[in-house]
Scaffold this motif. Sequence first.
Motif, PDB file in Angstrom:
ATOM      1  N   LYS A 276     -98.905 -48.148 -18.615  1.00  0.00           N
ATOM      2  CA  LYS A 276     -98.280 -47.723 -19.875  1.00  0.00           C
ATOM      3  C   LYS A 276     -99.344 -47.516 -20.954  1.00  0.00           C
ATOM      4  O   LYS A 276     -99.285 -46.556 -21.717  1.00  0.00           O
ATOM      5  N   ASN A 277    -100.324 -48.432 -20.999  1.00  0.00           N
ATOM      6  CA  ASN A 277    -101.413 -48.287 -21.972  1.00  0.00           C
ATOM      7  C   ASN A 277    -102.241 -47.048 -21.682  1.00  0.00           C
ATOM      8  O   ASN A 277    -102.642 -46.326 -22.602  1.00  0.00           O
ATOM      9  N   LYS A 278    -102.495 -46.779 -20.418  1.00  0.00           N
ATOM     10  CA  LYS A 278    -103.255 -45.583 -20.052  1.00  0.00           C
ATOM     11  C   LYS A 278    -102.493 -44.326 -20.454  1.00  0.00           C
ATOM     12  O   LYS A 278    -103.079 -43.364 -20.957  1.00  0.00           O
ATOM     13  N   ILE A 279    -101.189 -44.325 -20.253  1.00  0.00           N
ATOM     14  CA  ILE A 279    -100.362 -43.176 -20.641  1.00  0.00           C
ATOM     15  C   ILE A 279    -100.426 -42.972 -22.158  1.00  0.00           C
ATOM     16  O   ILE A 279    -100.579 -41.855 -22.638  1.00  0.00           O
TER      17      ILE A 279
ATOM     18  N   GLU B 197    -101.851 -39.688 -24.025  1.00  0.00           N
ATOM     19  CA  GLU B 197    -101.062 -38.960 -25.027  1.00  0.00           C
ATOM     20  C   GLU B 197    -101.830 -38.846 -26.337  1.00  0.00           C
ATOM     21  O   GLU B 197    -101.812 -37.800 -26.992  1.00  0.00           O
ATOM     22  N   SER B 198    -102.501 -39.924 -26.716  1.00  0.00           N
ATOM     23  CA  SER B 198    -103.305 -39.898 -27.942  1.00  0.00           C
ATOM     24  C   SER B 198    -104.451 -38.896 -27.805  1.00  0.00           C
ATOM     25  O   SER B 198    -104.715 -38.113 -28.723  1.00  0.00           O
TER      26      SER B 198
ATOM     27  N   ASP C 246    -105.523 -31.297 -29.161  1.00  0.00           N
ATOM     28  CA  ASP C 246    -104.801 -30.234 -29.862  1.00  0.00           C
ATOM     29  C   ASP C 246    -105.370 -30.039 -31.268  1.00  0.00           C
ATOM     30  O   ASP C 246    -105.576 -28.904 -31.709  1.00  0.00           O
ATOM     31  N   LEU C 247    -105.610 -31.145 -31.958  1.00  0.00           N
ATOM     32  CA  LEU C 247    -106.171 -31.064 -33.312  1.00  0.00           C
ATOM     33  C   LEU C 247    -107.557 -30.429 -33.273  1.00  0.00           C
ATOM     34  O   LEU C 247    -107.867 -29.542 -34.076  1.00  0.00           O
ATOM     35  N   LEU C 248    -108.393 -30.848 -32.338  1.00  0.00           N
ATOM     36  CA  LEU C 248    -109.734 -30.279 -32.225  1.00  0.00           C
ATOM     37  C   LEU C 248    -109.683 -28.793 -31.878  1.00  0.00           C
ATOM     38  O   LEU C 248    -110.472 -28.008 -32.409  1.00  0.00           O
ATOM     39  N   ASN C 249    -108.751 -28.407 -31.019  1.00  0.00           N
ATOM     40  CA  ASN C 249    -108.612 -26.984 -30.684  1.00  0.00           C
ATOM     41  C   ASN C 249    -108.220 -26.164 -31.912  1.00  0.00           C
ATOM     42  O   ASN C 249    -108.730 -25.056 -32.112  1.00  0.00           O
ATOM     43  N   ARG C 250    -107.336 -26.703 -32.750  1.00  0.00           N
ATOM     44  CA  ARG C 250    -106.967 -25.998 -33.990  1.00  0.00           C
ATOM     45  C   ARG C 250    -108.176 -25.880 -34.916  1.00  0.00           C
ATOM     46  O   ARG C 250    -108.398 -24.850 -35.532  1.00  0.00           O
TER      47      ARG C 250
END
Length: 168
Positions: free
Chosen positions: A30-33, A37-38, A44-48
Amino acid sequence: FQAEDGIRDVERSRGLGDVYKRQKEISDYKNKIKNIESYSKQIDLLNRQIEELKKKNESNKSKILTKQKIVLVSDEIGRRAKEFNLDIRDIKPEKTALFSDSSSTGMISRMPFKLFIRGKFFDFGKFLETFDEFPFLIKAGPVSMSTDDDTYPELFIEAIVYVYFYKE
């Protein structure tokens, strides 16, 4: 009941200790997931941000002058300075400094212009803030200011600005 009788299903359970191990494994997964996700959100932020920088880079490249248009720089700087009540006393091109633009096959030259201006501090600051709006790529360099009792609050300003053009 199985533990008392010594009867165990080898495939499914080895006792209470295995339950705790599985709970720990589930918690770790669960922590790895959550971490993945983080990371996904960060990607996504870096791609923007990369896309924004690419657009800004293209905008800057489109503002780099050809050598023939470099003669228009003094007129444009003077015109825009007047909009801020600045008196351009002189504009002198300085020696050029060359560097290679790794994303281009040509060379880009950076030409410094030394500006001698008379005006008020805040007017000069507002003038500098408009550099992004110029039709060519211009960046501010070193600035020195002085005044005397007779001319205060007007300043004598010496500034170097850099204009970029393609060297042919």
